[in-house]
Design a protein around this motif. Sequence first.
Motif, PDB file in Angstrom:
ATOM      1  N   ALA A   1     -82.345-142.931  -7.930  1.00 51.73           N
ATOM      2  CA  ALA A   1     -81.764-141.440  -7.851  1.00 51.73           C
ATOM      3  C   ALA A   1     -80.478-141.473  -6.900  1.00 51.73           C
ATOM      4  O   ALA A   1     -79.739-140.654  -7.469  1.00 51.73           O
ATOM      5  N   ALA A   2     -80.455-142.350  -6.080  1.00 50.29           N
ATOM      6  CA  ALA A   2     -79.304-142.212  -5.142  1.00 50.29           C
ATOM      7  C   ALA A   2     -78.136-142.775  -5.971  1.00 50.29           C
ATOM      8  O   ALA A   2     -76.999-142.161  -6.029  1.00 50.29           O
ATOM      9  N   ILE A   3     -78.192-143.577  -6.702  1.00 54.22           N
ATOM     10  CA  ILE A   3     -77.202-144.078  -7.922  1.00 54.22           C
ATOM     11  C   ILE A   3     -76.882-142.753  -8.990  1.00 54.22           C
ATOM     12  O   ILE A   3     -75.519-142.598  -9.120  1.00 54.22           O
ATOM     13  N   GLY A   4     -77.637-142.245  -9.344  1.00 55.12           N
ATOM     14  CA  GLY A   4     -77.402-140.971  -9.977  1.00 55.12           C
ATOM     15  C   GLY A   4     -76.512-140.073  -9.448  1.00 55.12           C
ATOM     16  O   GLY A   4     -75.467-139.561  -9.891  1.00 55.12           O
ATOM     17  N   ALA A   5     -76.810-139.706  -7.911  1.00 42.16           N
ATOM     18  CA  ALA A   5     -75.884-138.840  -7.331  1.00 42.16           C
ATOM     19  C   ALA A   5     -74.813-139.259  -7.079  1.00 42.16           C
ATOM     20  O   ALA A   5     -73.661-138.479  -7.182  1.00 42.16           O
ATOM     21  N   HIS A   6     -74.529-140.734  -6.716  1.00 39.83           N
ATOM     22  CA  HIS A   6     -73.195-141.415  -6.681  1.00 39.83           C
ATOM     23  C   HIS A   6     -72.593-141.189  -7.875  1.00 39.83           C
ATOM     24  O   HIS A   6     -71.246-140.772  -7.748  1.00 39.83           O
ATOM     25  N   LEU A   7     -73.099-141.617  -8.850  1.00 38.61           N
ATOM     26  CA  LEU A   7     -72.368-141.584 -10.177  1.00 38.61           C
ATOM     27  C   LEU A   7     -71.668-140.076 -10.549  1.00 38.61           C
ATOM     28  O   LEU A   7     -70.624-139.926 -11.107  1.00 38.61           O
ATOM     29  N   ALA A   8     -72.671-139.249 -10.404  1.00 37.53           N
ATOM     30  CA  ALA A   8     -72.242-137.690 -10.608  1.00 37.53           C
ATOM     31  C   ALA A   8     -71.127-137.272  -9.684  1.00 37.53           C
ATOM     32  O   ALA A   8     -70.416-136.509 -10.280  1.00 37.53           O
ATOM     33  N   HIS A   9     -71.049-137.466  -8.479  1.00 32.39           N
ATOM     34  CA  HIS A   9     -69.996-137.395  -7.462  1.00 32.39           C
ATOM     35  C   HIS A   9     -68.652-137.983  -7.883  1.00 32.39           C
ATOM     36  O   HIS A   9     -67.760-137.324  -8.039  1.00 32.39           O
ATOM     37  N   GLN A  10     -69.013-139.199  -8.233  1.00 36.64           N
ATOM     38  CA  GLN A  10     -67.712-140.032  -8.818  1.00 36.64           C
ATOM     39  C   GLN A  10     -67.151-139.471 -10.148  1.00 36.64           C
ATOM     40  O   GLN A  10     -65.884-139.343  -9.888  1.00 36.64           O
ATOM     41  N   ILE A  11     -67.866-138.989 -10.599  1.00 38.24           N
ATOM     42  CA  ILE A  11     -67.361-138.463 -12.001  1.00 38.24           C
ATOM     43  C   ILE A  11     -66.805-137.152 -11.897  1.00 38.24           C
ATOM     44  O   ILE A  11     -65.888-136.976 -12.673  1.00 38.24           O
ATOM     45  N   TYR A  12     -67.727-136.302 -11.284  1.00 40.51           N
ATOM     46  CA  TYR A  12     -67.111-134.848 -10.934  1.00 40.51           C
ATOM     47  C   TYR A  12     -65.774-134.807 -10.122  1.00 40.51           C
ATOM     48  O   TYR A  12     -65.017-133.956 -10.610  1.00 40.51           O
ATOM     49  N   THR A  13     -65.494-135.739  -9.240  1.00 41.34           N
ATOM     50  CA  THR A  13     -64.382-135.656  -8.349  1.00 41.34           C
ATOM     51  C   THR A  13     -63.180-136.570  -8.893  1.00 41.34           C
ATOM     52  O   THR A  13     -62.298-136.511  -8.584  1.00 41.34           O
ATOM     53  N   LEU A  14     -63.404-137.343 -10.260  1.00 39.00           N
ATOM     54  CA  LEU A  14     -62.667-138.280 -10.690  1.00 39.00           C
ATOM     55  C   LEU A  14     -61.244-137.505 -11.192  1.00 39.00           C
ATOM     56  O   LEU A  14     -61.261-136.334 -11.699  1.00 39.00           O
ATOM     57  N   ASP A  15     -60.055-138.003 -11.049  1.00 37.30           N
ATOM     58  CA  ASP A  15     -58.859-137.382 -11.442  1.00 37.30           C
ATOM     59  C   ASP A  15     -58.076-138.490 -12.204  1.00 37.30           C
ATOM     60  O   ASP A  15     -57.760-139.389 -11.712  1.00 37.30           O
ATOM     61  N   ILE A  16     -58.530-138.489 -13.719  1.00 37.71           N
ATOM     62  CA  ILE A  16     -58.052-139.481 -14.492  1.00 37.71           C
ATOM     63  C   ILE A  16     -56.528-139.692 -14.436  1.00 37.71           C
ATOM     64  O   ILE A  16     -56.168-140.688 -15.080  1.00 37.71           O
ATOM     65  N   ASP A  17     -55.728-138.765 -13.836  1.00 39.67           N
ATOM     66  CA  ASP A  17     -54.108-138.916 -14.218  1.00 39.67           C
ATOM     67  C   ASP A  17     -53.665-139.467 -12.694  1.00 39.67           C
ATOM     68  O   ASP A  17     -52.499-139.369 -12.675  1.00 39.67           O
ATOM     69  N   LYS A  18     -54.566-139.664 -11.634  1.00 41.15           N
ATOM     70  CA  LYS A  18     -54.135-140.350 -10.540  1.00 41.15           C
ATOM     71  C   LYS A  18     -54.442-141.746 -10.412  1.00 41.15           C
ATOM     72  O   LYS A  18     -55.747-142.033 -10.193  1.00 41.15           O
ATOM     73  N   PRO A  19     -53.685-142.801 -10.535  1.00 41.95           N
ATOM     74  CA  PRO A  19     -53.944-144.310 -10.488  1.00 41.95           C
ATOM     75  C   PRO A  19     -54.791-144.500  -9.162  1.00 41.95           C
ATOM     76  O   PRO A  19     -55.821-145.458  -9.110  1.00 41.95           O
ATOM     77  N   GLU A  20     -54.294-143.884  -8.127  1.00 39.26           N
ATOM     78  CA  GLU A  20     -55.002-144.357  -6.781  1.00 39.26           C
ATOM     79  C   GLU A  20     -56.490-143.848  -6.789  1.00 39.26           C
ATOM     80  O   GLU A  20     -57.174-144.370  -6.268  1.00 39.26           O
ATOM     81  N   ASP A  21     -56.850-142.715  -7.347  1.00 38.65           N
ATOM     82  CA  ASP A  21     -57.932-142.197  -7.386  1.00 38.65           C
ATOM     83  C   ASP A  21     -58.709-142.935  -8.286  1.00 38.65           C
ATOM     84  O   ASP A  21     -59.991-143.269  -8.111  1.00 38.65           O
ATOM     85  N   CYS A  22     -58.500-143.152  -9.351  1.00 39.67           N
ATOM     86  CA  CYS A  22     -59.079-144.161 -10.344  1.00 39.67           C
ATOM     87  C   CYS A  22     -59.479-145.664  -9.802  1.00 39.67           C
ATOM     88  O   CYS A  22     -60.592-145.918  -9.779  1.00 39.67           O
ATOM     89  N   TRP A  23     -58.344-146.184  -8.947  1.00 40.42           N
ATOM     90  CA  TRP A  23     -58.787-147.410  -8.253  1.00 40.42           C
ATOM     91  C   TRP A  23     -59.900-147.153  -7.118  1.00 40.42           C
ATOM     92  O   TRP A  23     -60.780-147.897  -6.993  1.00 40.42           O
ATOM     93  N   LYS A  24     -59.835-145.880  -6.315  1.00 40.08           N
ATOM     94  CA  LYS A  24     -61.018-145.743  -5.355  1.00 40.08           C
ATOM     95  C   LYS A  24     -62.199-145.563  -5.934  1.00 40.08           C
ATOM     96  O   LYS A  24     -63.027-146.029  -5.611  1.00 40.08           O
ATOM     97  N   LYS A  25     -62.281-144.813  -7.278  1.00 39.39           N
ATOM     98  CA  LYS A  25     -63.462-144.616  -7.868  1.00 39.39           C
ATOM     99  C   LYS A  25     -63.963-145.985  -8.519  1.00 39.39           C
ATOM    100  O   LYS A  25     -65.243-146.185  -8.409  1.00 39.39           O
ATOM    101  N   PHE A  26     -63.125-146.578  -8.978  1.00 39.44           N
ATOM    102  CA  PHE A  26     -63.516-147.985  -9.694  1.00 39.44           C
ATOM    103  C   PHE A  26     -64.203-149.029  -8.481  1.00 39.44           C
ATOM    104  O   PHE A  26     -65.158-149.637  -8.492  1.00 39.44           O
ATOM    105  N   ALA A  27     -63.541-149.040  -7.412  1.00 39.66           N
ATOM    106  CA  ALA A  27     -64.000-149.830  -6.123  1.00 39.66           C
ATOM    107  C   ALA A  27     -65.204-149.457  -5.540  1.00 39.66           C
ATOM    108  O   ALA A  27     -66.027-150.220  -4.981  1.00 39.66           O
ATOM    109  N   SER A  28     -65.433-148.134  -5.649  1.00 39.43           N
ATOM    110  CA  SER A  28     -66.725-147.495  -5.002  1.00 39.43           C
ATOM    111  C   SER A  28     -68.017-147.946  -5.966  1.00 39.43           C
ATOM    112  O   SER A  28     -69.044-147.697  -5.246  1.00 39.43           O
ATOM    113  N   ASN A  29     -67.927-148.624  -7.082  1.00 44.23           N
ATOM    114  CA  ASN A  29     -68.930-148.883  -7.735  1.00 44.23           C
ATOM    115  C   ASN A  29     -69.869-150.108  -7.189  1.00 44.23           C
ATOM    116  O   ASN A  29     -70.910-150.328  -7.403  1.00 44.23           O
TER     117      ASN A  29
END
Length: 270
Positions: free
Chosen positions: A226-254
């Motif tokens: 359940a915690a993973i589901g919440a983490h992924l939901a937040h990760q996807i919702y806040t993701l900015d696919i046009d900002k490389p630095e945000d993509c790296w941050k989200k990737f590393a958070s996995n």
Amino acid sequence: PPGTWLLYLPCAWSIGLAAQPGCLPDWHVLSLFGVGAVLMRGAGCTINDMWDRDYDRKVARTASRPLAAGDISTFQSFIFLGGQLSLALCVLLCLNYYSIVLGAASLSLVITYPLMKRITYWPQLVLGFTFNWGALLGWSAVKGSCEWSVCLPLYLAGVMWTLVYDTIYAHQDKRDDIIIGVKSTALQFKEDTKQWLSGFSLAMLLSLCMAGMNCNQTFPYYSAVAAIGAHLAHQIYTLDIDKPEDCWKKFASNRTVGVLLFIGIVLGNL
């Protein structure tokens, strides 16, 4: 590095699930797989750099890699790769015969994965097959063979997870990829990326639930899911696919996703 963790954690999940009820995972096996993950991640990077050296020269983020920059020769890379694979083989030979054969079977994926971006928009799927082999191998290293009712859903969960994090990763390079003709799920999904990532995340969570049910996991495990589901939901919702630095941050958070599941497995088994 995040990549080494992302390779190691599916191994750790499987080793944890294979532990006897009431027992902690086998730390000797966890340690062996940790060493193996470092070596095979390194070997994978070497193979990738050898295949991609001409492409890497054209991408700002990768132009400084040793082969692309001309700091080392292809022959030197082969020697280095031979050393990495030899050490990895030593680790593999510490396992049972079933696991040795199963582990060796993954080498074809390791070698061919870097070519996939040239021929398909789904290289991330092939990476998923490659990076999550440990979900099969970890169980067999402990038990002597795979319990497919557990290992296959766990493997599928890992593949779906890889599609999430590596699609995010691929968005960093999409502009360069278009120019040099490299394919990825980021280019395939485009503005629909978040919908696809949501689908992959749901498939991951369902697969984890199936794996847990098939090996009698308990409340801490499902709390982690359940915690993973919440983490992924937040990760996807806040993701900015046009900002490389945000993509790296989200990737590393996995890495957090993988660690959460491992903790849930350990606590759920006690």
